[in-house]
Design an enzyme around this catalytic site. Structure first.
Site, PDB file in Angstrom:
ATOM      1  N   GLU A  49     -32.987 -23.644 -34.934  1.00  0.00           N
ATOM      2  CA  GLU A  49     -31.869 -23.128 -35.254  1.00  0.00           C
ATOM      3  C   GLU A  49     -32.240 -21.328 -35.372  1.00  0.00           C
ATOM      4  OE1 GLU A  49     -29.999 -23.263 -32.713  1.00  0.00           O
ATOM      5  OE2 GLU A  49     -29.779 -25.511 -32.038  1.00  0.00           O
ATOM      6  N   TYR A 132     -22.202 -19.991 -36.118  1.00  0.00           N
ATOM      7  CA  TYR A 132     -23.512 -21.098 -35.338  1.00  0.00           C
ATOM      8  C   TYR A 132     -23.800 -21.874 -35.264  1.00  0.00           C
ATOM      9  CZ  TYR A 132     -26.564 -22.071 -32.015  1.00  0.00           C
ATOM     10  OH  TYR A 132     -27.754 -22.837 -31.336  1.00  0.00           O
ATOM     11  N   ASP A 150     -22.449 -19.803 -28.659  1.00  0.00           N
ATOM     12  CA  ASP A 150     -23.473 -19.505 -29.115  1.00  0.00           C
ATOM     13  C   ASP A 150     -23.411 -17.905 -27.524  1.00  0.00           C
ATOM     14  OD1 ASP A 150     -24.173 -20.525 -26.789  1.00  0.00           O
ATOM     15  OD2 ASP A 150     -26.763 -20.193 -27.180  1.00  0.00           O
ATOM     16  N   CYS A 209     -24.593 -20.027  -8.728  1.00  0.00           N
ATOM     17  CA  CYS A 209     -23.623 -20.771  -9.362  1.00  0.00           C
ATOM     18  C   CYS A 209     -23.470 -22.609  -8.743  1.00  0.00           C
ATOM     19  CB  CYS A 209     -22.351 -19.950  -8.327  1.00  0.00           C
ATOM     20  SG  CYS A 209     -22.056 -18.902  -9.932  1.00  0.00           S
TER      21      CYS A 209
END
Length: 364
Positions: A49, A132, A150, A209
């Site tokens: 991270e 975050y 994020d 999409c």
DNA sequence: AAGTCGGGGCC
DNA sequence: GGCCCAGACTT
């Protein structure tokens, strides 16, 4: 409620999508692995991270492999030499992350018994862990129902809800919406699924999409161009700064290096001597800032773009006998330059003066 | 709220 | 050339 009018909850749609399309990443415990009883290692989740802050997955992979190989546990990292950590981080950028990484490892190893805090609030007290990262570790490593927000999730949420408020002002509103979506059952997978969705489907440009598990719920799709979201505050232009860099080579081919201040830009990293980087565009960048007298030969310029300015360095080189009083610094043999804590801009400058200075780029 | 802090991949 | 990326920290 009849089945025909009932829509599956977005979280269930995303988790179902994740089960089929998740990426296998070195730090990730995928659903099939979890089914075999594998549990996440908080150390590896934390390390990944931090490395992934403002950094792409592709850029992180080789560094993650190097760090986990050299320092398999948080205690190993806590007991490492800080200079070795900086050398290993060289090239990844945002070097305050490396300094905080070491501090955080020390705090966990020496003040928390080698065990990471398992709550968002506890994690946030550690160096280099902000909103975050605390939420991400809590969710992914400890299965806490924390709202992970994020850049990827911001994009997904902004399109899903057609949020008109520009970033960063919209973040609190977005966090509330993510919290409302986050399931109690698999919050860690949900967080990773949302980020994967933003990274592979709900992309900044040309989002796919048609493949999105949320396309029936999206408030932007079919009404506006999704690329217009998230709204963002206008950014200011980058100023140009000029400077000189001096690459001195002695009779053995060693290069003169020195250490930068521990804080600020490229803090704690290694550099070749140079002038201050000024905003002025008048006046030539001469050799006034050279570290010692020599026959400095201009050997071209290098341009390097930082976050908030563009740097144009005039590179000078010289071949001289090693002198006793060269000031603060040391002579580094050319064949060992690769292992030094040299940020990319410094490697560019050295390469400009000595094209064969480095062996070859580190690859994944 | 705005500024500081890297580097690379993509278009 | 501009934009973006599993942001944190300081002022």
């Amino acid at each position: 409620m009849t089945q025909a009018h009932r829509t599956a909850a977005p979280a269930d749609l995303i988790l179902a999508w994740y089960d089929r399309h998740h990426r296998d990443l070195p730090w990730r415990v995928s659903p099939p692995m979890a089914a075999r009883g594998v549990t996440p290692d908080p150390y590896r989740i934390w390390l990944s991270e931090v490395m992934l802050q403002q950094t792409t997955v592709g850029a992180v992979k080789s560094y993650f492999a190097l760090f986990t190989s050299r320092w398999p546990t948080v205690s190993d990292l806590a007991n490492a030499d800080t200079e070795d950590v900086m050398k290993s981080w060289a090239g990844l950028g945002y070097y305050a992350r490396a300094r905080n990484l070491k501090k955080c490892a020390e705090a966990v190893a020496f003040q928390h018994g080698g065990v990471f805090p398992d709550t968002e609030d506890g994690l946030k007290t550690l160096p280099g862990i902000g909103d975050y990262t605390a939420a991400a570790i809590a969710a992914i490593a400890f299965n806490r129902k924390s709202a992970v927000l994020d850049g990827n999730v911001e994009r997904v949420i902004s399109r899903l809800h057609a949020i008109e408020t520009p970033l960063p002002a919209a973040k609190p509103e977005m966090r509330t919406l993510v919290a409302a979506m986050t399931p109690a059952d698999r919050p860690g997978d949900f967080a990773q699924a949302m980020m994967d969705l933003g990274a592979t489907i709900c992309t900044p440009r040309r989002p796919a999409c048609a493949l999105c598990p949320l396309n029936a719920d999206c408030r932007v799709l079919g009404r506006e161009d999704p690329e217009l979201y998230p709204r963002k505050a206008a950014k200011k232009e980058k100023p140009v700064r000029l400077g000189a860099a001096f690459v001195a080579e002695d009779e053995t081919g060693a290069v003169f290096l020195r250490k930068r201040e521990t804080s600020g830009l490229l803090g704690g990293m290694t550099e070749v001597p140079g002038s201050a980087w000024t905003a002025r565009i008048d006046g030539e960048t001469g050799t006034a800032a050279a570290p010692f007298p020599a026959e400095w030969q201009a050997s071209g310029t290098v341009t390097h773009v930082f976050t908030h300015f563009e740097l144009r360095l005039t590179v000078y080189r010289s071949k001289i006998s090693r002198i006793a009083d060269a000031g603060e610094g040391w002579w580094q043999p050319k064949e060992t330059l690769d292992g030094e804590a040299l940020p990319t801009v410094m490697k560019k400058a050295i390469k400009q003066a000595i094209p064969d200075a480095f062996q070859k780029a580190r690859k994944a």
